[in-house]
Design a protein around this motif. Structure first.
Motif, PDB file in Angstrom:
ATOM      1  N   PHE A 214     -69.302  38.935  14.273  1.00  0.00           N
ATOM      2  CA  PHE A 214     -69.797  37.666  13.754  1.00  0.00           C
ATOM      3  C   PHE A 214     -69.794  37.703  12.226  1.00  0.00           C
ATOM      4  O   PHE A 214     -69.820  38.788  11.636  1.00  0.00           O
ATOM      5  CB  PHE A 214     -71.221  37.394  14.257  1.00  0.00           C
ATOM      6  CG  PHE A 214     -71.374  37.535  15.740  1.00  0.00           C
ATOM      7  CD1 PHE A 214     -70.890  36.556  16.598  1.00  0.00           C
ATOM      8  CD2 PHE A 214     -71.989  38.651  16.290  1.00  0.00           C
ATOM      9  CE1 PHE A 214     -71.019  36.688  17.970  1.00  0.00           C
ATOM     10  CE2 PHE A 214     -72.125  38.787  17.661  1.00  0.00           C
ATOM     11  CZ  PHE A 214     -71.634  37.809  18.507  1.00  0.00           C
ATOM     12  N   PRO A 215     -69.799  36.571  11.568  1.00  0.00           N
ATOM     13  CA  PRO A 215     -69.851  36.592  10.101  1.00  0.00           C
ATOM     14  C   PRO A 215     -71.057  37.350   9.570  1.00  0.00           C
ATOM     15  O   PRO A 215     -70.997  37.955   8.498  1.00  0.00           O
ATOM     16  CB  PRO A 215     -69.927  35.102   9.736  1.00  0.00           C
ATOM     17  CG  PRO A 215     -69.264  34.401  10.876  1.00  0.00           C
ATOM     18  CD  PRO A 215     -69.637  35.199  12.097  1.00  0.00           C
ATOM     19  N   TRP A 216     -72.175  37.329  10.310  1.00  0.00           N
ATOM     20  CA  TRP A 216     -73.410  37.954   9.840  1.00  0.00           C
ATOM     21  C   TRP A 216     -73.564  39.401  10.286  1.00  0.00           C
ATOM     22  O   TRP A 216     -74.511  40.072   9.885  1.00  0.00           O
ATOM     23  CB  TRP A 216     -74.612  37.145  10.327  1.00  0.00           C
ATOM     24  CG  TRP A 216     -74.585  36.861  11.808  1.00  0.00           C
ATOM     25  CD1 TRP A 216     -75.034  37.681  12.812  1.00  0.00           C
ATOM     26  CD2 TRP A 216     -74.073  35.691  12.447  1.00  0.00           C
ATOM     27  NE1 TRP A 216     -74.835  37.092  14.041  1.00  0.00           N
ATOM     28  CE2 TRP A 216     -74.249  35.864  13.848  1.00  0.00           C
ATOM     29  CE3 TRP A 216     -73.499  34.506  11.986  1.00  0.00           C
ATOM     30  CZ2 TRP A 216     -73.854  34.898  14.778  1.00  0.00           C
ATOM     31  CZ3 TRP A 216     -73.109  33.555  12.904  1.00  0.00           C
ATOM     32  CH2 TRP A 216     -73.287  33.747  14.275  1.00  0.00           C
ATOM     33  N   GLY A 217     -72.691  39.919  11.135  1.00  0.00           N
ATOM     34  CA  GLY A 217     -72.798  41.304  11.579  1.00  0.00           C
ATOM     35  C   GLY A 217     -72.321  41.489  13.004  1.00  0.00           C
ATOM     36  O   GLY A 217     -71.710  40.593  13.595  1.00  0.00           O
ATOM     37  N   ASN A 218     -72.635  42.644  13.581  1.00  0.00           N
ATOM     38  CA  ASN A 218     -72.131  42.975  14.913  1.00  0.00           C
ATOM     39  C   ASN A 218     -73.193  42.968  16.009  1.00  0.00           C
ATOM     40  O   ASN A 218     -72.882  43.206  17.172  1.00  0.00           O
ATOM     41  CB  ASN A 218     -71.460  44.357  14.891  1.00  0.00           C
ATOM     42  CG  ASN A 218     -70.104  44.307  14.227  1.00  0.00           C
ATOM     43  OD1 ASN A 218     -69.538  43.243  14.021  1.00  0.00           O
ATOM     44  ND2 ASN A 218     -69.577  45.476  13.876  1.00  0.00           N
ATOM     45  N   ASP A 219     -74.448  42.693  15.649  1.00  0.00           N
ATOM     46  CA  ASP A 219     -75.525  42.657  16.637  1.00  0.00           C
ATOM     47  C   ASP A 219     -75.450  41.342  17.415  1.00  0.00           C
ATOM     48  O   ASP A 219     -75.625  40.263  16.845  1.00  0.00           O
ATOM     49  CB  ASP A 219     -76.876  42.792  15.942  1.00  0.00           C
ATOM     50  CG  ASP A 219     -78.037  42.941  16.918  1.00  0.00           C
ATOM     51  OD1 ASP A 219     -77.865  42.598  18.113  1.00  0.00           O
ATOM     52  OD2 ASP A 219     -79.116  43.387  16.487  1.00  0.00           O
ATOM     53  N   THR A 220     -75.205  41.430  18.709  1.00  0.00           N
ATOM     54  CA  THR A 220     -75.038  40.225  19.528  1.00  0.00           C
ATOM     55  C   THR A 220     -76.346  39.453  19.708  1.00  0.00           C
ATOM     56  O   THR A 220     -76.324  38.296  20.149  1.00  0.00           O
ATOM     57  CB  THR A 220     -74.470  40.579  20.912  1.00  0.00           C
ATOM     58  OG1 THR A 220     -75.346  41.513  21.554  1.00  0.00           O
ATOM     59  CG2 THR A 220     -73.090  41.220  20.771  1.00  0.00           C
ATOM     60  N   ASP A 221     -77.481  40.068  19.406  1.00  0.00           N
ATOM     61  CA  ASP A 221     -78.779  39.396  19.557  1.00  0.00           C
ATOM     62  C   ASP A 221     -79.394  38.993  18.225  1.00  0.00           C
ATOM     63  O   ASP A 221     -80.473  38.419  18.184  1.00  0.00           O
ATOM     64  CB  ASP A 221     -79.760  40.306  20.297  1.00  0.00           C
ATOM     65  CG  ASP A 221     -79.338  40.580  21.728  1.00  0.00           C
ATOM     66  OD1 ASP A 221     -78.854  39.630  22.375  1.00  0.00           O
ATOM     67  OD2 ASP A 221     -79.460  41.730  22.186  1.00  0.00           O
ATOM     68  N   GLU A 222     -78.706  39.275  17.123  1.00  0.00           N
ATOM     69  CA  GLU A 222     -79.299  39.043  15.804  1.00  0.00           C
ATOM     70  C   GLU A 222     -79.427  37.566  15.457  1.00  0.00           C
ATOM     71  O   GLU A 222     -80.415  37.129  14.875  1.00  0.00           O
ATOM     72  CB  GLU A 222     -78.456  39.743  14.732  1.00  0.00           C
ATOM     73  CG  GLU A 222     -78.961  39.528  13.311  1.00  0.00           C
ATOM     74  CD  GLU A 222     -78.087  40.211  12.277  1.00  0.00           C
ATOM     75  OE1 GLU A 222     -78.267  39.920  11.086  1.00  0.00           O
ATOM     76  OE2 GLU A 222     -77.225  41.028  12.661  1.00  0.00           O
ATOM     77  N   CYS A 223     -78.412  36.776  15.807  1.00  0.00           N
ATOM     78  CA  CYS A 223     -78.395  35.381  15.365  1.00  0.00           C
ATOM     79  C   CYS A 223     -77.647  34.529  16.374  1.00  0.00           C
ATOM     80  O   CYS A 223     -76.434  34.687  16.539  1.00  0.00           O
ATOM     81  CB  CYS A 223     -77.728  35.278  13.986  1.00  0.00           C
ATOM     82  SG  CYS A 223     -77.749  33.624  13.258  1.00  0.00           S
ATOM     83  N   HIS A 224     -78.348  33.634  17.066  1.00  0.00           N
ATOM     84  CA  HIS A 224     -77.684  32.756  18.024  1.00  0.00           C
ATOM     85  C   HIS A 224     -77.338  31.403  17.415  1.00  0.00           C
ATOM     86  O   HIS A 224     -76.615  30.631  18.016  1.00  0.00           O
ATOM     87  CB  HIS A 224     -78.540  32.592  19.281  1.00  0.00           C
ATOM     88  CG  HIS A 224     -78.401  33.733  20.213  1.00  0.00           C
ATOM     89  ND1 HIS A 224     -78.712  33.651  21.543  1.00  0.00           N
ATOM     90  CD2 HIS A 224     -77.964  35.007  20.025  1.00  0.00           C
ATOM     91  CE1 HIS A 224     -78.485  34.816  22.151  1.00  0.00           C
ATOM     92  NE2 HIS A 224     -78.036  35.644  21.230  1.00  0.00           N
ATOM     93  N   ALA A 225     -77.868  31.120  16.228  1.00  0.00           N
ATOM     94  CA  ALA A 225     -77.445  29.970  15.443  1.00  0.00           C
ATOM     95  C   ALA A 225     -77.389  28.693  16.285  1.00  0.00           C
ATOM     96  O   ALA A 225     -78.148  28.530  17.240  1.00  0.00           O
ATOM     97  CB  ALA A 225     -76.108  30.273  14.771  1.00  0.00           C
ATOM     98  N   ASN A 226     -76.476  27.778  15.943  1.00  0.00           N
ATOM     99  CA  ASN A 226     -76.393  26.510  16.664  1.00  0.00           C
ATOM    100  C   ASN A 226     -75.392  26.633  17.802  1.00  0.00           C
ATOM    101  O   ASN A 226     -74.247  26.193  17.708  1.00  0.00           O
ATOM    102  CB  ASN A 226     -76.004  25.367  15.722  1.00  0.00           C
ATOM    103  CG  ASN A 226     -76.098  24.005  16.398  1.00  0.00           C
ATOM    104  OD1 ASN A 226     -76.170  23.906  17.614  1.00  0.00           O
ATOM    105  ND2 ASN A 226     -76.099  22.953  15.606  1.00  0.00           N
ATOM    106  N   ILE A 227     -75.823  27.268  18.859  1.00  0.00           N
ATOM    107  CA  ILE A 227     -75.094  27.356  20.114  1.00  0.00           C
ATOM    108  C   ILE A 227     -75.942  26.625  21.144  1.00  0.00           C
ATOM    109  O   ILE A 227     -77.163  26.679  21.104  1.00  0.00           O
ATOM    110  CB  ILE A 227     -74.867  28.820  20.531  1.00  0.00           C
ATOM    111  CG1 ILE A 227     -74.095  29.556  19.443  1.00  0.00           C
ATOM    112  CG2 ILE A 227     -74.123  28.905  21.856  1.00  0.00           C
ATOM    113  CD1 ILE A 227     -72.698  29.039  19.175  1.00  0.00           C
ATOM    114  N   PHE A 228     -75.318  25.958  22.093  1.00  0.00           N
ATOM    115  CA  PHE A 228     -76.029  25.080  23.015  1.00  0.00           C
ATOM    116  C   PHE A 228     -77.294  25.717  23.580  1.00  0.00           C
ATOM    117  O   PHE A 228     -77.265  26.797  24.155  1.00  0.00           O
ATOM    118  CB  PHE A 228     -75.116  24.675  24.170  1.00  0.00           C
ATOM    119  CG  PHE A 228     -75.755  23.696  25.106  1.00  0.00           C
ATOM    120  CD1 PHE A 228     -75.688  22.342  24.839  1.00  0.00           C
ATOM    121  CD2 PHE A 228     -76.447  24.119  26.229  1.00  0.00           C
ATOM    122  CE1 PHE A 228     -76.289  21.427  25.684  1.00  0.00           C
ATOM    123  CE2 PHE A 228     -77.058  23.215  27.074  1.00  0.00           C
ATOM    124  CZ  PHE A 228     -76.976  21.867  26.802  1.00  0.00           C
TER     125      PHE A 228
END
Length: 360
Positions: A214-228
């Motif tokens: 991800f642009p912010w890193g590789n942690d899949t739980d770090e940032c879910h941002a604007n996802i449905f």
């Protein structure tokens, strides 16, 4: 609102990752066509450097450099971030490598691309900014009857953000590609190529096996941002909303949900926001298959294997954060519709879940 599975096909957009490009790639800067780059970004001995019009960067020289302003008018400016500094160039590995998280066929094979100096919009172009272009009589609003959702075909049209005064700071959507290009030209820029978009999202690399999910890193739980379903907004959110701060309903402007919402920080290495979420984004290249990209191309612009658009990233219509990876790409081909008198996706059609930004 019903959740959307972006893996579905629709009845006027043919999605493909396995077609051949019918025309050769073109190079954006004709004066650089004969530039000879070193074979590796990991070793640039001075004695072997060819005489270039740019200085190759190895990766360690990059740093976030935002806050540069393009003036729209006295009270409105468009912020940009430097990606490759003026007078420099960078070779990077574009595309995915086999990993245990997610592998989609059209993200392979990884290939080398050379990029010369450019900067990029820090945020997607907003309704407020596009309105200014319309008021200047440079841009025009498209036909609202031609605003669809990218996986729902011609059976349903949608209301664009520019028809809603409460969304002035949301990404402008439902804009056909050539109208988006006209806006960027008005600012002195252009739509990003696919290569420039991916590098801005992924950042510099140290080798050909580097992975950046991800642009912010590789942690899949770090940032879910604007996802449905992961934020207070049913569709788009204000650009730059996800900056790591605690937001209130009054500040964010959402209607339903909690009174407060803790945002994650979605910034890329270069300080760019909203790169792979909020709205899908158009790039100028046509739909392509990486197998047909030329190796070591300089600022490539790829002619598509069909009349259609290439898009990057994800947005509010995606259900899973996996689609917000920096490698996520989709190809949409136009199927002519006599009923709707639509003959060109790039000229006639906009999408409620697709926006754009510019490069300079």
């Amino acid at each position: 609102m019903e959740s959307i599975d972006m893996d579905d096909e629709d009845d006027f957009l043919e999605e493909s990752a396995d077609k051949e490009i019918e025309e050769d790639a073109t190079e954006e800067d004709s004066e650089r066509e004969d530039m000879d780059f070193p074979e590796s970004t990991e070793d640039f001995p001075e004695s072997d450097l060819p005489e270039l019009e740019c200085v190759p960067l190895l990766g360690g020289e990059f740093f976030p450099d935002c806050g540069h302003m393009v003036t729209i008018h006295d009270e409105l400016e468009h912020e940009v971030c430097t990606i490759v500094p003026e007078g420099h160039c960078y070779r990077f590995w574009m595309g995915n490598v086999e990993n245990t998280y997610y592998n989609r066929p059209n993200e392979f094979p990884r290939h080398q691309v050379d990029l010369t100096a450019y900067s990029m919009s820090r945020y997607p172009v907003t309704v407020r900014e596009y309105n200014a272009c319309v008021e200047a009589e440079i841009c025009t609003f498209p036909n609202e009857a031609h605003c669809f959702q990218s996986n729902r075909g011609l059976n349903q049209t949608f209301s664009p953000n520019y028809a809603n005064l409460s969304k002035l700071d949301h990404p402008v959507n439902c804009i056909p590609l050539m109208k988006a290009e006209r806006f960027c030209n008005w600012l002195g820029g252009k739509l990003p190529t696919e290569a420039r978009f991916e590098f801005a999202a992924a950042g510099p690399m140290s080798g050909n096996q580097d992975l950046k999910y991800f642009p912010w890193g590789n942690d899949t739980d770090e940032c879910h941002a604007n996802i449905f379903g992961e934020d207070p907004f049913s569709e788009t959110s204000p650009v730059g909303f996800f900056d790591g701060r605690l937001k209130t309903r009054e500040e964010g402007g959402w209607i339903f949900g909690p009174e407060e919402y803790q945002t994650c920080d979605d910034r890329s290495f270069f300080g760019v926001h909203d790169l792979t979420h909020n709205c899908i984004e158009m790039v100028f290249d046509g739909p392509s298959n990486y197998n047909d990209w030329p190796e070591h191309s300089i600022n490539p612009i790829i002619d598509g294997f069909c009349e259609g658009i290439q898009v990057r990233g994800s947005g509010w219509s995606y259900k899973e954060i996996v689609h917000a990876r920096v490698y996520n790409r989709r190809e949409f081909c136009m199927v002519t519709s006599e009923e709707w008198q639509l003959t060109s996706m790039r000229d006639d059609i906009g999408f409620v879940d697709i926006g754009f930004r510019c490069v300079f």
